[in-house]
Motif scaffolding. Structure first.
Motif, mmCIF file in Angstrom:
data_model
loop_
_atom_site.group_PDB
_atom_site.id
_atom_site.type_symbol
_atom_site.label_atom_id
_atom_site.label_comp_id
_atom_site.label_asym_id
_atom_site.label_seq_id
_atom_site.Cartn_x
_atom_site.Cartn_y
_atom_site.Cartn_z
ATOM 1 N N PHE A 98 0.880 -1.163 0.000
ATOM 2 C CA PHE A 98 0.000 0.000 0.000
ATOM 3 C C PHE A 98 0.912 1.205 0.000
ATOM 4 N N LEU A 100 0.749 5.298 -0.291
ATOM 5 C CA LEU A 100 -0.082 6.501 -0.287
ATOM 6 C C LEU A 100 0.751 7.658 -0.825
ATOM 7 N N HIS A 134 4.071 4.173 3.242
ATOM 8 C CA HIS A 134 3.839 2.908 2.538
ATOM 9 C C HIS A 134 4.104 1.736 3.463
ATOM 10 N N ILE A 150 -2.427 13.010 7.364
ATOM 11 C CA ILE A 150 -2.633 13.865 6.189
ATOM 12 C C ILE A 150 -3.061 15.213 6.739
ATOM 13 N N HIS A 156 -6.101 11.905 -2.017
ATOM 14 C CA HIS A 156 -4.778 11.305 -2.208
ATOM 15 C C HIS A 156 -4.924 9.916 -2.796
ATOM 16 N N ASN A 157 -4.138 9.630 -3.820
ATOM 17 C CA ASN A 157 -4.149 8.313 -4.452
ATOM 18 C C ASN A 157 -3.319 7.327 -3.655
ATOM 19 N N PHE A 158 -3.753 6.065 -3.672
ATOM 20 C CA PHE A 158 -2.904 4.986 -3.185
ATOM 21 C C PHE A 158 -2.891 3.888 -4.231
ATOM 22 N N LYS A 170 -5.666 0.258 -7.013
ATOM 23 C CA LYS A 170 -5.499 1.674 -6.690
ATOM 24 C C LYS A 170 -6.775 2.172 -6.061
ATOM 25 N N ARG A 172 -8.392 5.788 -3.392
ATOM 26 C CA ARG A 172 -8.244 7.157 -2.889
ATOM 27 C C ARG A 172 -8.560 7.223 -1.407
ATOM 28 N N ILE A 173 -7.842 8.112 -0.768
ATOM 29 C CA ILE A 173 -8.169 8.511 0.596
ATOM 30 C C ILE A 173 -8.528 9.988 0.543
#
Length: 176
Positions: A98, A100, A134, A150, A156-158, A170, A172-173
């Motif tokens: 994972f 981020l 990560h 954050i 934010h993409n992960f 993939k 998002r957060i």
């Protein structure tokens, strides 16, 4: 013979009406769809319905899928994330992590760079400053827990940075 000719003519008309797009139009559609998806992620009813939760549990499997792809957290507060690989295939062929990314990082570029970073578990040294946090690369039955914050609200993409996985692994957060 007339039947065969008629059938071929009908099939030709059918095929002409169905397909016939060029790669430029497909690319534009793909880009539009991806852009729309990114924009909708923050303002969609699915995001509005999500409760912020700074305790995240996520799994990756042998089908190259995360158990969840959208999370909402409270900005400025510590987030704890536990990632588990629930697959059975070996880490060398189906490892998961994972990663981020900071906002506005080019996901495709990051994933391309990550492919050549096998020695660092597919975390490219040249792009470490693009990462919020990560997990380690996980084999079957392995887990890792990370904490991060954050600070600024936003999306934010992960992704999983194992070669070839980011296309489907993939998400998002959203920090609010």
């Amino acid at each position: 013979m007339k039947f065969l000719t008629l059938t071929i003519a009908a099939a030709s008309i059918f095929l002409a009406s169905c397909g016939g797009t060029d790669s430029t139009s497909n690319q534009a559609t793909s880009e539009t769809t991806e852009t729309q998806t990114e924009e909708l992620a923050v303002e969609s009813p699915a995001v509005a319905a999500l409760a912020a939760n700074n305790q995240i549990s996520i799994t990756g499997n042998d089908l190259m899928k995360y158990s969840d792809t959208l999370f909402k957290v409270k900005a400025g507060e510590v987030v704890t994330l536990k990632m588990s690989n629930v697959g059975k295939l070996p880490k060398s062929s189906m490892g998961h992590n994972f990663v981020l990314l900071k906002s506005n990082v080019d996901v495709a570029n990051f994933a391309t760079e990550a492919m050549s970073a096998q020695d660092t578990d597919y975390i490219p040294a040249s792009l470490v400053n693009s990462i919020i946090e990560h997990t380690k690369l996980l084999g079957p039955g392995e887990s890792d827990e990370i904490t991060f914050t954050i600070n600024n609200p936003g999306s934010h993409n992960f992704l999983c940075s194992f070669p070839g996985h980011y296309g489907v692994m993939k998400g998002r957060i959203i920090a609010e």
